[in-house]
Design an enzyme around this catalytic site. Structure first.
Site, PDB file in Angstrom:
ATOM      1  CG  HIS A   1      -2.096   0.807   1.048  1.00 57.06           C
ATOM      2  ND1 HIS A   1      -2.391   1.770   0.035  1.00 57.06           N
ATOM      3  CD2 HIS A   1      -3.139   0.887   2.079  1.00 57.06           C
ATOM      4  CE1 HIS A   1      -3.349   2.425   0.251  1.00 57.06           C
ATOM      5  NE2 HIS A   1      -3.971   1.967   1.387  1.00 57.06           N
TER       6      HIS A   1
ATOM      7  CB  CYS B   1      -3.877   2.686   6.998  1.00 56.27           C
ATOM      8  SG  CYS B   1      -4.391   0.947   7.604  1.00 56.27           S
TER       9      CYS B   1
HETATM   10  N1  NVA Z   1      -5.020  -4.167   5.098  1.00 53.68           N
HETATM   11  C1  NVA Z   1      -6.263  -3.392   4.976  1.00 53.68           C
HETATM   12  C2  NVA Z   1      -5.791  -2.296   4.488  1.00 53.68           C
HETATM   13  C3  NVA Z   1      -7.162  -1.016   4.538  1.00 53.68           C
HETATM   14  C4  NVA Z   1      -6.554   0.218   3.933  1.00 53.68           C
HETATM   15  C5  NVA Z   1      -6.756  -4.141   3.584  1.00 53.68           C
HETATM   16  O1  NVA Z   1      -6.218  -4.822   2.478  1.00 53.68           O
HETATM   17  O2  NVA Z   1      -7.969  -4.248   3.827  1.00 53.68           O
HETATM   18  N1   CP Z   2      -6.243   3.987   4.342  1.00 48.37           N
HETATM   19  C1   CP Z   2      -7.065   3.638   3.151  1.00 48.37           C
HETATM   20  O1   CP Z   2      -6.670   3.141   2.171  1.00 48.37           O
HETATM   21  O2   CP Z   2      -8.458   3.741   3.352  1.00 48.37           O
HETATM   22  P1   CP Z   2      -9.589   3.431   2.190  1.00 48.37           P
HETATM   23  O3   CP Z   2      -9.707   1.874   2.139  1.00 48.37           O
HETATM   24  O4   CP Z   2     -10.662   4.032   2.626  1.00 48.37           O
HETATM   25  O5   CP Z   2      -9.007   3.764   0.998  1.00 48.37           O
END
Ligand code: NVA
Ligand code: CP
Length: 313
Positions: free
Chosen positions: A127, A265
């Protein structure tokens, strides 16, 4: 560098440039309001998003461009058109593409097959844009001198834990991931890559399994959801039990440095990975962190489209 496919693509100099520009965009959102004038940016997401979508669309608008949001199965991709053919078409209409999806390999292929910059807005593995916002928030709190500081992530060894370790390594930081052993530990190859980057940056990478040790004297406690998008529901009960000791509570916050902050996040689940007392308490910087999703994505689009991100190759 044409694309931002992975956090590890960025050099320290790239991150410094992006944080500096994002700082400008925080003060003056319209400071480059013609940079993408009469141009479009495609934003394709096969997973839900609140922050990344809103931040990306706002960033494009502030740069004078038009975002084209494409949801999951809207494209012919779902009906068997190849990524390569899709990439060639999108390259003719958009100046950049932001993509959130499952497989990192799909994002890599899109990068290879397109002539426009491709930005990874979250995969199962990584990410990168989140970490730019996180590091700007860390910078605002602690300044440039981070010597002697420890930055700790607690919880699932997922995409966020990977990005945390890699970006920490790039920035020459002492970063820790405190996760369960085994299935929910960070990917071993990724940890090895972070350690390799840290060898030249002066950083220190640790993966530990003791949350109290990880929290002790830390400047940041960071966490993320226990169930990521796409994680099998069938594992929820087992995973929650294994991750329970890594929940960020006041007990763990009390072990940290006196000026420590809490980061996430988002989205968050109060009472699971973090207590309401911590996330809504005075040491939490989550709203500033979320704010910087826009400033940093704006900076990334601005420099990537101009070909000013050099990468580390
Ligand atoms: N680890 C989480 C992050 C969301 C911003 C996901 O991948 O759903
Ligand atoms: N932190 C983040 O990526 O948030 P969303 O999944 O809402 O985009």
């Amino acid at each position: 560098m044409k694309d931002l496919l992975r956090t590890a693509d960025l050099s320290r100099a790239d991150v410094e440039l992006l944080l500096a520009t994002a700082t400008d965009f925080a003060k003056d959102p319209m400071g480059a309001h013609t940079a993408l004038a009469n141009r479009t940016v495609a934003i394709y997401m096969t997973k839900p998003s609140t922050r990344t979508r809103l931040a990306s669309e706002s960033a494009v608008a502030h740069l004078g461009g038009t975002p084209i949001f494409i949801r999951g199965d809207d494209l012919q991709l779902g009906r068997g058109e190849t990524i390569s053919d899709t990439a060639k078409v999108i390259s003719q209409f958009a100046s950049a593409m932001i993509i959130r999806t499952f497989a990192q390999a799909d994002v890599d292929e899109l990068g290879k097959s397109s002539t426009i910059p491709i930005i990874n807005a979250l995969t199962d593995d990584d990410h990168p844009t989140q970490l730019l916002a996180d590091w700007l928030t860390i910078r605002e709190n602690f300044g440039e001198d981070i010597s002697g500081r420890k930055f700790t992530y607690l919880g699932d060894g997922n995409n966020m834990s990977h990005a945390w370790l890699i970006m920490g390594a790039i920035m020459g930081a002492h970063v820790v991931a405190a996760t369960p052993e085994g299935k929910w530990a960070p990917d071993a190859a990724l940890v090895a890559q972070a350690k390799k980057i840290a060898e030249t940056s002066g950083g220190k990478i640790e993966v530990v399994h003791d949350p109290e040790l990880a929290a002790k004297d830390a400047s940041v406690l960071y966490t993320d959801v226990w169930m990521s998008m796409g994680d099998p529901e069938s594992e929820r009960a087992e995973k929650s039990a294994v991750l329970a000791p890594f929940a960020v509570t006041s007990h763990l916050m009390d072990l940290t440095a006196s000026d420590a902050i809490f980061m996430h996040c988002l989205p968050a689940h109060r009472g699971e990975e973090v207590s309401a007392e911590v996330i809504d308490g005075p040491r939490s910087v989550i709203w500033r962190e979320a704010f910087h999703r826009r400033t940093t994505i704006q900076a990334l689009l601005y420099h990537l489209v101009k070909g000013e991100i050099k990468g580390n190759k």
